[in-house]
Design a protein around this motif. Structure first.
Motif, short mmCIF file in Angstrom:
data_model
loop_
_atom_site.label_atom_id
_atom_site.label_comp_id
_atom_site.label_asym_id
_atom_site.label_seq_id
_atom_site.Cartn_x
_atom_site.Cartn_y
_atom_site.Cartn_z
N LEU A 83 -4.30 0.74 -8.86
CA LEU A 83 -4.90 1.73 -7.96
C LEU A 83 -6.20 2.27 -8.54
N ASP A 84 -6.22 2.56 -9.84
CA ASP A 84 -7.45 3.04 -10.48
C ASP A 84 -8.57 2.00 -10.33
N GLU A 85 -8.24 0.74 -10.55
CA GLU A 85 -9.22 -0.33 -10.42
C GLU A 85 -9.68 -0.47 -8.97
N LEU A 111 -1.46 -4.13 -2.60
CA LEU A 111 -2.87 -3.74 -2.58
C LEU A 111 -3.78 -4.96 -2.69
N ALA A 112 -3.44 -5.91 -3.53
CA ALA A 112 -4.25 -7.13 -3.67
C ALA A 112 -4.21 -7.97 -2.40
N LYS A 113 -3.06 -8.04 -1.74
CA LYS A 113 -2.95 -8.78 -0.48
C LYS A 113 -3.81 -8.13 0.59
N SER A 116 -13.40 -0.90 -7.33
CA SER A 116 -13.95 -2.21 -6.93
C SER A 116 -13.29 -2.87 -5.72
N PHE A 117 -12.49 -2.17 -4.95
CA PHE A 117 -11.81 -2.77 -3.79
C PHE A 117 -12.85 -3.37 -2.85
#
Length: 171
Positions: free
Chosen positions: A30-32, A156-158, A36-37
């Motif tokens: 989540l921090d990342e 989150l990655a999906k 950079s999302f």
């Protein structure tokens, strides 16, 4: 007169090492994502989706908000945690209503998690299976027959891959 004894503090419930590690991974992701999302950061991506009126953009926005509330709740203990889980349940209800209104594939399964007896599975166009543990209350959804895809800590990655593909940013 002797001084009254100080009441003992309640100990935090024991969390198995695997659960602590999973929470650590979810928090780091989540921090990342805030940085950079989709190459622009989570806040900028949410703003971009907010102004897009398409049902898919709104579904992705709700899914991202659910995932953020879920992960932020795992960081907190006490009233803040309860408030964030309440927010997650409200967002899930809105997500289900939106999904039903626009024909998205939503399914449910039973769960062994205490306090969260169901798993909501969602299949949005262009996105892999995403899921959340929750209590669906009286909401009726078709049963999930395929089961969980086995990809832990991956919602989150999906969502990021699906949003990048469906709504390329201005980068």
């Amino acid at each position: 007169m002797p001084r009254p004894k100080t009441p003992k503090r309640k100990k935090a419930p024991f969390r198995p090492p695997a659960k602590r590690y999973r929470t650590h991974v979810l928090n780091a992701q989540l921090d990342e994502a805030y940085r950079s999302f989709c190459g622009e950061g989570l806040t900028a991506t949410k703003r971009r989706l907010e102004v897009n009126p398409s049902p898919l953009a709104q579904a992705f926005l709700l899914a991202i908000r659910i995932e953020c509330a879920n992960r932020r709740a795992k960081r907190r203990k006490n009233r803040a945690e309860a408030q964030l889980y309440r927010e997650k349940r409200q967002l899930i209800t809105a997500f289900i209503e939106h999904g039903r209104a626009h024909g998205f594939d939503l399914r449910r399964a039973d769960s062994a998690e205490p306090g969260q007896p169901h798993v909501l599975y969602a299949y949005l166009p262009g996105c892999e299976q995403i899921s959340w543990h929750t209590s669906l209350g009286g909401i009726e959804l078709p049963l999930e027959v395929g089961g969980w895809d086995g990809k832990s800590c991956s919602t989150l990655a999906k969502l990021e891959r699906a949003v990048q593909h469906a709504f390329p940013g201005s980068r």
